[in-house]
Scaffold this motif. Structure first.
Motif, PDB file in Angstrom:
ATOM      1  N   HIS A  65     -10.147   9.974   6.681  1.00 46.54           N
ATOM      2  CA  HIS A  65     -10.215  11.180   6.222  1.00 46.54           C
ATOM      3  C   HIS A  65     -11.335  11.502   5.216  1.00 46.54           C
ATOM      4  CE1 HIS A  65      -9.200  15.201   4.959  1.00 46.54           C
ATOM      5  NE2 HIS A  65      -8.377  14.680   3.635  1.00 46.54           N
ATOM      6  N   SER A  66     -12.254  12.432   5.638  1.00 47.17           N
ATOM      7  CA  SER A  66     -13.734  12.150   4.965  1.00 47.17           C
ATOM      8  C   SER A  66     -13.365  12.755   3.451  1.00 47.17           C
ATOM      9  CB  SER A  66     -14.398  13.362   5.555  1.00 47.17           C
ATOM     10  OG  SER A  66     -13.948  14.626   5.564  1.00 47.17           O
ATOM     11  N   GLY A  67     -12.323  13.278   3.036  1.00 43.82           N
ATOM     12  CA  GLY A  67     -12.092  13.792   1.645  1.00 43.82           C
ATOM     13  C   GLY A  67     -11.706  12.672   0.793  1.00 43.82           C
ATOM     14  N   SER A  68     -11.236  11.682   1.175  1.00 37.02           N
ATOM     15  CA  SER A  68     -10.654  10.516   0.469  1.00 37.02           C
ATOM     16  C   SER A  68     -11.951   9.802  -0.170  1.00 37.02           C
ATOM     17  CB  SER A  68      -9.912   9.367   1.466  1.00 37.02           C
ATOM     18  OG  SER A  68      -8.761  10.212   2.109  1.00 37.02           O
ATOM     19  N   PRO A  69     -11.784   9.190  -1.401  1.00 40.36           N
ATOM     20  CA  PRO A  69     -12.451   8.451  -1.851  1.00 40.36           C
ATOM     21  C   PRO A  69     -12.800   7.014  -1.398  1.00 40.36           C
ATOM     22  CG  PRO A  69     -10.606   8.743  -3.351  1.00 40.36           C
ATOM     23  CD  PRO A  69     -10.497   9.299  -2.286  1.00 40.36           C
ATOM     24  N   PRO A  70     -14.000   6.410  -1.223  1.00 36.08           N
ATOM     25  CA  PRO A  70     -14.195   5.251  -0.463  1.00 36.08           C
ATOM     26  C   PRO A  70     -13.239   4.187  -0.858  1.00 36.08           C
ATOM     27  CG  PRO A  70     -16.219   6.046  -1.419  1.00 36.08           C
ATOM     28  CD  PRO A  70     -15.055   6.791  -2.072  1.00 36.08           C
ATOM     29  N   GLN A  71     -12.737   3.899  -1.964  1.00 33.33           N
ATOM     30  CA  GLN A  71     -11.948   2.940  -2.314  1.00 33.33           C
ATOM     31  C   GLN A  71     -10.506   3.208  -1.734  1.00 33.33           C
ATOM     32  OE1 GLN A  71     -13.169   5.209  -4.681  1.00 33.33           O
ATOM     33  NE2 GLN A  71     -11.517   5.826  -5.786  1.00 33.33           N
ATOM     34  N   CYS A  72     -10.058   4.084  -1.290  1.00 32.34           N
ATOM     35  CA  CYS A  72      -8.604   4.217  -0.715  1.00 32.34           C
ATOM     36  C   CYS A  72      -8.652   3.506   0.581  1.00 32.34           C
ATOM     37  CB  CYS A  72      -8.288   5.621  -0.640  1.00 32.34           C
ATOM     38  SG  CYS A  72      -6.377   5.967  -0.002  1.00 32.34           S
ATOM     39  N   THR A  73      -7.930   2.560   0.797  1.00 35.88           N
ATOM     40  CA  THR A  73      -7.643   1.821   1.743  1.00 35.88           C
ATOM     41  C   THR A  73      -6.161   1.767   2.466  1.00 35.88           C
ATOM     42  OG1 THR A  73      -7.033  -0.334   0.757  1.00 35.88           O
ATOM     43  CG2 THR A  73      -9.157   0.063   1.220  1.00 35.88           C
ATOM     44  N   VAL A  74      -5.501   2.881   2.124  1.00 37.86           N
ATOM     45  CA  VAL A  74      -4.170   2.992   2.743  1.00 37.86           C
ATOM     46  C   VAL A  74      -3.913   3.420   4.096  1.00 37.86           C
ATOM     47  CG1 VAL A  74      -1.936   4.264   2.265  1.00 37.86           C
ATOM     48  CG2 VAL A  74      -3.156   3.474   0.411  1.00 37.86           C
ATOM     49  N   SER A  75      -2.919   2.744   4.765  1.00 40.01           N
ATOM     50  CA  SER A  75      -2.744   3.067   6.234  1.00 40.01           C
ATOM     51  C   SER A  75      -1.204   3.215   6.005  1.00 40.01           C
ATOM     52  CB  SER A  75      -3.214   2.088   7.085  1.00 40.01           C
ATOM     53  OG  SER A  75      -3.110   2.515   8.453  1.00 40.01           O
ATOM     54  N   ILE A  76      -0.602   4.130   6.778  1.00 37.51           N
ATOM     55  CA  ILE A  76       0.978   4.307   6.635  1.00 37.51           C
ATOM     56  C   ILE A  76       1.179   4.477   8.213  1.00 37.51           C
ATOM     57  CG2 ILE A  76       2.842   5.392   5.733  1.00 37.51           C
ATOM     58  CD1 ILE A  76       0.718   6.825   3.708  1.00 37.51           C
ATOM     59  N   ALA A  77       2.417   3.784   8.486  1.00 37.68           N
ATOM     60  CA  ALA A  77       2.739   3.761   9.827  1.00 37.68           C
ATOM     61  C   ALA A  77       4.316   3.955   9.808  1.00 37.68           C
ATOM     62  CB  ALA A  77       2.857   2.465  10.875  1.00 37.68           C
ATOM     63  N   ALA A  78       4.935   4.865  10.651  1.00 35.90           N
ATOM     64  CA  ALA A  78       6.453   4.866  10.716  1.00 35.90           C
ATOM     65  C   ALA A  78       6.867   5.167  12.178  1.00 35.90           C
ATOM     66  CB  ALA A  78       6.673   6.209   9.911  1.00 35.90           C
ATOM     67  N   ASP A  79       8.172   4.934  12.600  1.00 38.93           N
ATOM     68  CA  ASP A  79       8.756   5.406  13.704  1.00 38.93           C
ATOM     69  C   ASP A  79       8.703   6.705  14.190  1.00 38.93           C
ATOM     70  OD1 ASP A  79       8.647   2.704  14.558  1.00 38.93           O
ATOM     71  OD2 ASP A  79      10.895   2.471  13.611  1.00 38.93           O
ATOM     72  N   SER A  80       8.940   7.620  13.180  1.00 36.89           N
ATOM     73  CA  SER A  80       9.221   9.056  13.617  1.00 36.89           C
ATOM     74  C   SER A  80       7.886   9.848  12.498  1.00 36.89           C
ATOM     75  CB  SER A  80      10.344   9.509  12.888  1.00 36.89           C
ATOM     76  OG  SER A  80      10.464   9.727  11.479  1.00 36.89           O
ATOM     77  N   GLU A  81       7.621  10.804  13.406  1.00 37.62           N
ATOM     78  CA  GLU A  81       6.571  11.844  12.628  1.00 37.62           C
ATOM     79  C   GLU A  81       7.183  12.168  11.204  1.00 37.62           C
ATOM     80  OE1 GLU A  81       4.529  14.578  15.098  1.00 37.62           O
ATOM     81  OE2 GLU A  81       4.084  13.268  16.520  1.00 37.62           O
ATOM     82  N   ASP A  82       8.376  12.843  11.070  1.00 35.94           N
ATOM     83  CA  ASP A  82       8.935  13.250  10.097  1.00 35.94           C
ATOM     84  C   ASP A  82       8.787  12.281   8.586  1.00 35.94           C
ATOM     85  OD1 ASP A  82       9.344  15.574  11.140  1.00 35.94           O
ATOM     86  OD2 ASP A  82      11.411  15.272  11.572  1.00 35.94           O
ATOM     87  N   GLU A  83       9.341  11.076   9.227  1.00 36.58           N
ATOM     88  CA  GLU A  83       8.931   9.916   8.239  1.00 36.58           C
ATOM     89  C   GLU A  83       7.568   9.793   7.835  1.00 36.58           C
ATOM     90  OE1 GLU A  83      10.893   5.321   7.352  1.00 36.58           O
ATOM     91  OE2 GLU A  83      10.616   6.196   9.592  1.00 36.58           O
ATOM     92  N   LEU A  84       6.750   9.712   8.796  1.00 36.01           N
ATOM     93  CA  LEU A  84       5.251   9.595   8.282  1.00 36.01           C
ATOM     94  C   LEU A  84       4.808  10.745   7.528  1.00 36.01           C
ATOM     95  CD1 LEU A  84       2.782   7.693   8.641  1.00 36.01           C
ATOM     96  CD2 LEU A  84       2.359   8.880  10.910  1.00 36.01           C
ATOM     97  N   LEU A  85       5.167  11.812   7.828  1.00 33.22           N
ATOM     98  CA  LEU A  85       4.556  13.184   7.217  1.00 33.22           C
ATOM     99  C   LEU A  85       5.041  12.961   5.597  1.00 33.22           C
ATOM    100  CD1 LEU A  85       3.217  15.702   7.082  1.00 33.22           C
ATOM    101  CD2 LEU A  85       5.129  16.837   7.943  1.00 33.22           C
ATOM    102  N   ALA A  86       6.434  12.417   5.590  1.00 31.97           N
ATOM    103  CA  ALA A  86       6.903  12.558   4.229  1.00 31.97           C
ATOM    104  C   ALA A  86       6.046  11.477   3.330  1.00 31.97           C
ATOM    105  CB  ALA A  86       8.309  12.273   3.885  1.00 31.97           C
ATOM    106  N   ALA A  87       5.901  10.332   3.996  1.00 29.60           N
ATOM    107  CA  ALA A  87       5.066   9.248   3.161  1.00 29.60           C
ATOM    108  C   ALA A  87       3.565   9.848   2.977  1.00 29.60           C
ATOM    109  CB  ALA A  87       5.191   8.062   3.918  1.00 29.60           C
ATOM    110  N   ALA A  88       2.883  10.348   3.910  1.00 33.15           N
ATOM    111  CA  ALA A  88       1.663  10.898   3.933  1.00 33.15           C
ATOM    112  C   ALA A  88       1.371  11.968   2.775  1.00 33.15           C
ATOM    113  CB  ALA A  88       1.022  11.443   5.221  1.00 33.15           C
ATOM    114  N   VAL A  89       2.493  12.804   2.987  1.00 36.85           N
ATOM    115  CA  VAL A  89       2.195  13.933   1.812  1.00 36.85           C
ATOM    116  C   VAL A  89       2.631  13.378   0.186  1.00 36.85           C
ATOM    117  CG1 VAL A  89       3.902  15.927   0.524  1.00 36.85           C
ATOM    118  CG2 VAL A  89       3.151  15.814   3.125  1.00 36.85           C
ATOM    119  N   GLN A  90       3.334  12.209   0.208  1.00 34.09           N
ATOM    120  CA  GLN A  90       3.713  11.707  -1.188  1.00 34.09           C
ATOM    121  C   GLN A  90       2.281  11.068  -1.542  1.00 34.09           C
ATOM    122  OE1 GLN A  90       6.687   8.648  -1.325  1.00 34.09           O
ATOM    123  NE2 GLN A  90       6.943   8.525  -3.494  1.00 34.09           N
TER     124      GLN A  90
END
Length: 65
Positions: free
Chosen positions: A11-36
């Protein structure tokens, strides 16, 4: 069903030091974690528009070999 993932490094708006990658089995679960993460770490407001932008960044996780 393929797992979904979102990688903050892509994501171009993220600081270069952010290295977070999030995975989930459902889009709803992934969205909740990504929003947080977006709100708590990057200070984005939790809006319907931001949630839709995050959903558009979802990808299928590569299959493990």
């Amino acid at each position: 069903m393929a797992r979904k993932l979102i990688d903050c490094r892509e994501h171009s708006g993220s600081p270069p030091q952010c290295t977070v990658s999030i995975a989930a089995d459902s889009e709803d679960e992934l969205l909740a974690a990504a929003v947080q993460h977006a709100v708590a770490v990057h200070g984005y407001p939790d809006t319907p528009e931001m949630r839709e932008q995050l959903r558009q960044m979802f990808k299928d996780e590569p299959a493990a070999h």
